[in-house]
Design a protein around this motif. Structure first.
Motif, PDB file in Angstrom:
ATOM      1  N   GLU A   1       0.832  -1.201   0.000  1.00 40.44           N
ATOM      2  CA  GLU A   1       0.000   0.000   0.000  1.00 40.44           C
ATOM      3  C   GLU A   1       0.867   1.252   0.000  1.00 40.44           C
ATOM      4  O   GLU A   1       2.003   1.241   0.474  1.00 40.44           O
ATOM      5  N   SER A   2       0.284   2.329  -0.463  1.00 39.54           N
ATOM      6  CA  SER A   2       0.934   3.635  -0.412  1.00 39.54           C
ATOM      7  C   SER A   2      -0.140   4.709  -0.397  1.00 39.54           C
ATOM      8  O   SER A   2      -1.296   4.442  -0.730  1.00 39.54           O
TER       9      SER A   2
ATOM     10  N   CYS B   1      -2.780   0.337  -3.867  1.00 41.22           N
ATOM     11  CA  CYS B   1      -2.302  -0.982  -3.440  1.00 41.22           C
ATOM     12  C   CYS B   1      -1.959  -1.773  -4.692  1.00 41.22           C
ATOM     13  O   CYS B   1      -2.782  -1.882  -5.604  1.00 41.22           O
TER      14      CYS B   1
ATOM     15  N   THR C   1      -1.567   1.189   6.024  1.00 37.17           N
ATOM     16  CA  THR C   1      -1.051   2.552   5.885  1.00 37.17           C
ATOM     17  C   THR C   1      -1.899   3.476   6.761  1.00 37.17           C
ATOM     18  O   THR C   1      -3.123   3.374   6.781  1.00 37.17           O
TER      19      THR C   1
END
Length: 120
Positions: free
Chosen positions: A6-7, A22, A114
């Motif tokens: 994830e980010s 993701c 996240t």
């Protein structure tokens, strides 16, 4: 081995926006449903939004009209566009995907999470 990364989390003021992404990687035959869950301190993990491989979507009532889930099947990615964020959206957000790997039954995989923090 399948991994979900994830980010896009972070700190934002109430009313602001964030976009979570993701990406699934590894030995993947197919991915069925993908989704985003969240868990706030002291609360149970809840499903926020889900999307099928055909593009059908579902949302928890508290985010309807504010969040939009989308996916790119060619890239094995899923995104969550979060608008009009509220302090109660503060939580760790987890990506989830039902993945079929070679020689394995379909099983659920999770990202590492996240943090999303919305200040008032």
């Amino acid at each position: 081995q399948v991994q979900l990364v994830e980010s896009g989390g972070g700190l934002v003021q109430a009313g602001g926006s964030l976009r979570l992404s993701c990406a699934a990687s590894g030995s993947i035959v197919s991915i069925n449903a993908m989704g985003w869950y969240r868990q706030a301190p002291g609360k149970q993990r809840e499903l926020v939004a889900a999307i099928t491989d055909g593009g059908s979507t579902d949302y928890v009532d508290s985010v309807k009209g504010r969040f939009t889930i989308s996916r790119d099947n060619a890239k094995n990615t899923v995104h969550l566009q979060m608008n009009s964020l509220k302090p109660e959206d503060t939580a760790v957000y987890y990506c989830n995907a039902d993945v079929q790997a070679p020689g394995w039954r379909i099983r659920a995989y999770w990202g590492q999470g996240t943090q999303v923090t919305v200040s008032s």
